[in-house]
Design an enzyme around this catalytic site. Structure first.
Site: not given
Length: 358
Positions: A272, A320, A332
């Protein structure tokens, strides 16, 4: 070449070679191979509420893997910086040693000159001189030489002190490098353990159960996105992307479909924060490698001021990150087994928004 200099150069080369091994970027390993299909002794989870429990368990496993991935990436980034610093220190040590040898040669020449004059005071040399005028003419040069000698000795002392400091700094950096190597190794073990457990859990499901699990994941994301939109979070979001933001979004969207691999930062796969950091690097703006450092170091902005290209940080531990692209959506790299994709910006718990650049 002096023996000492030769030994130092060999030591410096050894330093550079060693840090190449210790500080090299860690290999992003692919996820472990799936375990065999379940046998009679490992029954698959029952449908219905049990699948919801499986989804929650998978979320927890992949979340823990994401946290460990951030720790791995942070240790790797630090190791790269420490490796570069050790290389620079090795160069300074070699250069300082060469300068020290030069200074010692000059100091030796000055000592030999003094020895030839017998170390007599100026008055005695004047009385014994066959050409007093020539002596007096050279007296100024002698004084200059004396001042130069003092400066030489002072520089010699400073150079020796610098070499001692370089050596001490290099030793400290080696210790930090070794510590980060251990951190990376521990994080890697945890990542692989969590991913292996998740894959084992998924491997116990029948085909229809896997399909239903995927539906449950989508339903949970859609529910979170709807609740976020219903909260009015986007009602005041009207800003347009900056030129850098547009470039970052363009890069990120070009990666859609590429697989998630922990520790990866392109060009064929990403995790990510690897995706977001590389997208902004392509836009000409360097940012921290990990989602936690992106949250800690980059400028925070209100959701209502969010622009395409801004980074949305998720979960309370900032484990994240995704990139906002407008219209309530973000790009993402989700988790192992998934690819870079577009999702609802509110499909996960938002911690906050940060903006690289100005």
């Amino acid at each position: 070449m002096r023996p000492g200099k030769r030994g130092l150069l060999v030591a410096a080369v050894t330093v550079v070679c060693a840090i190449t091994v210790l500080g090299a970027p860690g290999t992003a390993f692919a996820s472990p191979s799936p375990t065999p299909s379940p046998t009679a002794t490992t029954p698959a989870p029952k449908p219905g509420k049990d699948l919801e429990a499986v989804r929650e368990k998978l979320d927890a496993l992949y979340h823990d893997a994401a946290v460990a991935t951030d720790a791995y990436n942070a240790a790797e980034e630090k190791a790269e910086k420490q490796s570069a610093e050790i290389v620079e220190l090795a160069r300074k040590i070699v250069k300082g040693r060469e300068r020290l040898d030069e200074l010692k040669d000059h100091a030796g020449a000055a000592a030999r000159s003094q020895y030839r004059t017998g170390g007599l005071p100026d008055e005695a040399q004047l009385m014994l001189s066959d050409n007093p005028q020539a002596f007096l003419d050279g007296a100024g040069r002698v004084q200059q030489g004396q001042r130069a000698t003092k400066g030489l000795l002072a520089e010699l002392t400073r150079t020796q002190q610098d070499l001692e400091q370089y050596s001490s700094d290099a030793s400290a950096q080696w210790q930090k490098l070794e510590s980060n190597r251990k951190t990376k190794a521990e994080a890697q073990k945890k990542i692989e353990k969590q991913i292996s457990a998740a894959e084992k859990l998924e491997s116990q499901l029948e085909k229809k159960e896997k399909e239903r699990l995927a539906e449950l994941e989508k339903e949970a994301a859609d529910k979170a996105q709807t609740a976020w939109l219903d909260s009015g979070a986007l009602e005041e979001v009207e800003g347009k992307a900056t030129e850098q933001g547009k470039k970052a979004v363009k890069f990120a969207t070009a990666q859609i479909g590429k697989p998630y691999v922990w520790g990866a930062e392109g060009p064929d796969s990403y995790d990510c924060s690897g995706l977001t950091s590389q997208a902004w690097a392509a836009a000409g703006q360097g940012i921290p490698r990990t989602s936690q450092e992106q949250w800690r170091q980059l400028r925070h902005v209100d959701v209502k001021d969010m622009l395409p290209g801004d980074l949305i940080i998720y979960f309370d531990d900032a484990s994240h990150v995704g990139m906002y692209i407008g219209d309530g959506a973000m790009i993402h790299a989700p988790r192992p087994g998934r690819t870079v994709t577009v999702a609802g910006a509110g499909s996960m718990s938002i911690l906050g928004v940060v903006r690289p650049g100005t």
